[in-house]
Design a protein around this motif. Structure first.
Motif, PDB file in Angstrom:
ATOM      1  N   UNK A 155      -6.583  18.254 -20.072  1.00  0.00           N
ATOM      2  CA  UNK A 155      -7.067  17.085 -19.278  1.00  0.00           C
ATOM      3  C   UNK A 155      -8.101  16.279 -19.995  1.00  0.00           C
ATOM      4  N   UNK A 156      -9.016  17.003 -20.653  1.00  0.00           N
ATOM      5  CA  UNK A 156     -10.094  16.215 -21.354  1.00  0.00           C
ATOM      6  C   UNK A 156      -9.615  15.358 -22.595  1.00  0.00           C
ATOM      7  N   UNK A 157      -8.829  15.735 -23.326  1.00  0.00           N
ATOM      8  CA  UNK A 157      -8.065  14.919 -24.305  1.00  0.00           C
ATOM      9  C   UNK A 157      -7.367  13.966 -23.779  1.00  0.00           C
ATOM     10  N   UNK A 158      -6.585  13.736 -22.457  1.00  0.00           N
ATOM     11  CA  UNK A 158      -6.111  12.938 -22.005  1.00  0.00           C
ATOM     12  C   UNK A 158      -7.265  11.557 -21.612  1.00  0.00           C
ATOM     13  N   UNK A 159      -8.297  12.035 -20.912  1.00  0.00           N
ATOM     14  CA  UNK A 159      -9.506  11.381 -20.708  1.00  0.00           C
ATOM     15  C   UNK A 159     -10.068  10.646 -22.153  1.00  0.00           C
ATOM     16  N   UNK A 160      -9.833  11.266 -23.217  1.00  0.00           N
ATOM     17  CA  UNK A 160     -10.522  10.649 -24.259  1.00  0.00           C
ATOM     18  C   UNK A 160      -9.523   9.639 -24.781  1.00  0.00           C
ATOM     19  N   UNK A 161      -8.181   9.770 -24.617  1.00  0.00           N
ATOM     20  CA  UNK A 161      -7.319   8.736 -24.920  1.00  0.00           C
ATOM     21  C   UNK A 161      -7.463   7.437 -24.118  1.00  0.00           C
ATOM     22  N   UNK A 162      -7.584   7.866 -22.808  1.00  0.00           N
ATOM     23  CA  UNK A 162      -8.038   6.510 -21.794  1.00  0.00           C
ATOM     24  C   UNK A 162      -8.996   5.812 -22.169  1.00  0.00           C
ATOM     25  N   UNK A 163     -10.417   6.586 -22.857  1.00  0.00           N
ATOM     26  CA  UNK A 163     -11.315   5.891 -23.208  1.00  0.00           C
ATOM     27  C   UNK A 163     -11.021   5.128 -24.506  1.00  0.00           C
ATOM     28  N   UNK A 164     -10.324   5.563 -25.357  1.00  0.00           N
ATOM     29  CA  UNK A 164      -9.930   4.651 -26.520  1.00  0.00           C
ATOM     30  C   UNK A 164      -9.211   3.514 -26.103  1.00  0.00           C
ATOM     31  N   UNK A 165      -8.516   3.481 -25.004  1.00  0.00           N
ATOM     32  CA  UNK A 165      -7.590   2.256 -24.632  1.00  0.00           C
ATOM     33  C   UNK A 165      -8.624   1.380 -24.205  1.00  0.00           C
ATOM     34  N   UNK A 166      -9.618   1.888 -23.248  1.00  0.00           N
ATOM     35  CA  UNK A 166     -10.650   1.008 -22.759  1.00  0.00           C
ATOM     36  C   UNK A 166     -11.503   0.215 -23.654  1.00  0.00           C
ATOM     37  N   UNK A 167     -11.808   0.800 -24.668  1.00  0.00           N
ATOM     38  CA  UNK A 167     -12.721  -0.094 -26.067  1.00  0.00           C
ATOM     39  C   UNK A 167     -11.953  -1.226 -26.627  1.00  0.00           C
ATOM     40  N   UNK A 168     -10.716  -0.726 -26.717  1.00  0.00           N
ATOM     41  CA  UNK A 168      -9.795  -1.597 -27.284  1.00  0.00           C
ATOM     42  C   UNK A 168      -9.725  -3.185 -26.416  1.00  0.00           C
ATOM     43  N   UNK A 169      -9.984  -3.137 -25.280  1.00  0.00           N
ATOM     44  CA  UNK A 169      -9.890  -4.256 -24.307  1.00  0.00           C
ATOM     45  C   UNK A 169      -8.724  -5.054 -24.285  1.00  0.00           C
ATOM     46  N   UNK A 170      -7.586  -4.584 -24.634  1.00  0.00           N
ATOM     47  CA  UNK A 170      -6.301  -5.174 -24.683  1.00  0.00           C
ATOM     48  C   UNK A 170      -5.854  -5.958 -23.424  1.00  0.00           C
ATOM     49  N   UNK A 171      -4.964  -6.754 -23.541  1.00  0.00           N
ATOM     50  CA  UNK A 171      -4.538  -7.461 -22.092  1.00  0.00           C
ATOM     51  C   UNK A 171      -2.954  -6.958 -21.664  1.00  0.00           C
ATOM     52  N   UNK A 172      -2.466  -6.100 -22.620  1.00  0.00           N
ATOM     53  CA  UNK A 172      -1.428  -5.390 -22.106  1.00  0.00           C
ATOM     54  C   UNK A 172      -1.443  -3.762 -22.539  1.00  0.00           C
ATOM     55  N   UNK A 173      -1.377  -2.690 -21.672  1.00  0.00           N
ATOM     56  CA  UNK A 173      -1.408  -1.565 -21.797  1.00  0.00           C
ATOM     57  C   UNK A 173      -0.280  -0.763 -21.813  1.00  0.00           C
ATOM     58  N   UNK A 174       0.284   0.035 -22.603  1.00  0.00           N
ATOM     59  CA  UNK A 174       1.351   0.958 -22.525  1.00  0.00           C
ATOM     60  C   UNK A 174       0.867   2.320 -22.593  1.00  0.00           C
ATOM     61  N   UNK A 175       1.204   2.988 -21.481  1.00  0.00           N
ATOM     62  CA  UNK A 175       0.710   4.555 -21.433  1.00  0.00           C
ATOM     63  C   UNK A 175       1.841   5.320 -21.147  1.00  0.00           C
ATOM     64  N   UNK A 176       2.096   6.437 -21.967  1.00  0.00           N
ATOM     65  CA  UNK A 176       3.076   7.253 -22.099  1.00  0.00           C
ATOM     66  C   UNK A 176       2.507   8.771 -21.353  1.00  0.00           C
TER      67      UNK A 176
END
Length: 239
Positions: free
Chosen positions: A141-162
């Protein structure tokens, strides 16, 4: 003003000569949270990879007026957590910092503002206390939250989450969903592969029901019906 759309037309893909996606067609408005729903082997991960241009495919993907290859810095992709090598010697904060490299570049050193963005993202997912930990020490669960944080800093317009909630406890999932809703409300488009059918109507504005081809798509209230689910999960070509 006409709403911008994300449109997939006649998208097909194969692995080793075996069709995985067959003539996939759908369009959804930008700025919504979309659930990609279907049984194991339905081609959900393949769909995301094909939309991002990560695998060879036929067909067309259009995001607004542009193609994905024209928007690489504005597209963020979170693979399944199990697809990463958790034994690689890297800290939590450095994993999150990697989300900045599409815009920062590999050869530029992060500045104070970049470190602040990383710290803010880790705080948002409640992982700031573990920023210096090696990723091998994290729970699923902690690892998944780290991956979400990496998505957040990218500040992309379109997000794809598997499958972003694999191994995540209920409180963490609620925290991540709240963050994704904030992003959606800020105009981001989110495509999420998801398997818990009980929460679909709560989480998603639109759904794509997929079993190698699209069974149905559109607003969740219209599409997520017993008849459509039966058609999606009872097709004979998925083992």
């Amino acid at each position: 003003m006409e709403m911008e759309m994300i449109k997939v037309s006649h998208l097909s893909a194969s692995y080793l000569g075996t069709p995985v996606l067959k003539n996939v067609n759908f369009e959804v408005p930008k700025g919504v949270m979309v659930g990609i729903i279907g049984p194991n082997g339905a081609g959900k991960s393949t769909l995301i990879k094909a939309m991002l241009g990560l695998i060879k495919s036929n067909g067309q993907v259009q995001i607004g007026e542009k193609m994905p290859h024209q928007l690489k810095s504005q597209l963020a992709y979170m693979k399944q957590g199990s697809d990463y090598d958790l034994n690689f010697p890297i800290s939590v904060k450095d994993v999150v910092m990697l989300g900045l490299y599409p815009s920062l570049g590999l050869l530029k050193r992060p500045k104070r503002k970049h470190h602040k963005r990383v710290a803010d993202a880790l705080r948002k997912v409640e992982m700031e206390q573990l920023k210096d930990c090696q990723i091998a020490a994290l729970s699923g669960g902690q690892w998944q939250r780290v991956l979400i944080a990496r998505i957040l800093v990218q500040d992309a317009d379109v997000l794809f989450l598997d499958e972003p909630f694999t191994g995540v406890d209920a409180d963490s999932e609620a925290n991540i969903v709240a963050i994704l809703r904030e992003l959606r409300d800020a105009g981001k488009s989110i495509f999420m592969i998801y398997h818990d059918l009980d929460s679909v109507t709560t989480y998603f504005d639109q759904v794509i029901l997929l079993n190698k081809t699209v069974i149905a798509y559109g607003p969740t209230a219209d599409v997520f019906t017993d008849a459509h689910l039966k058609a999606t999960y009872m097709r004979g070509d998925v083992k």
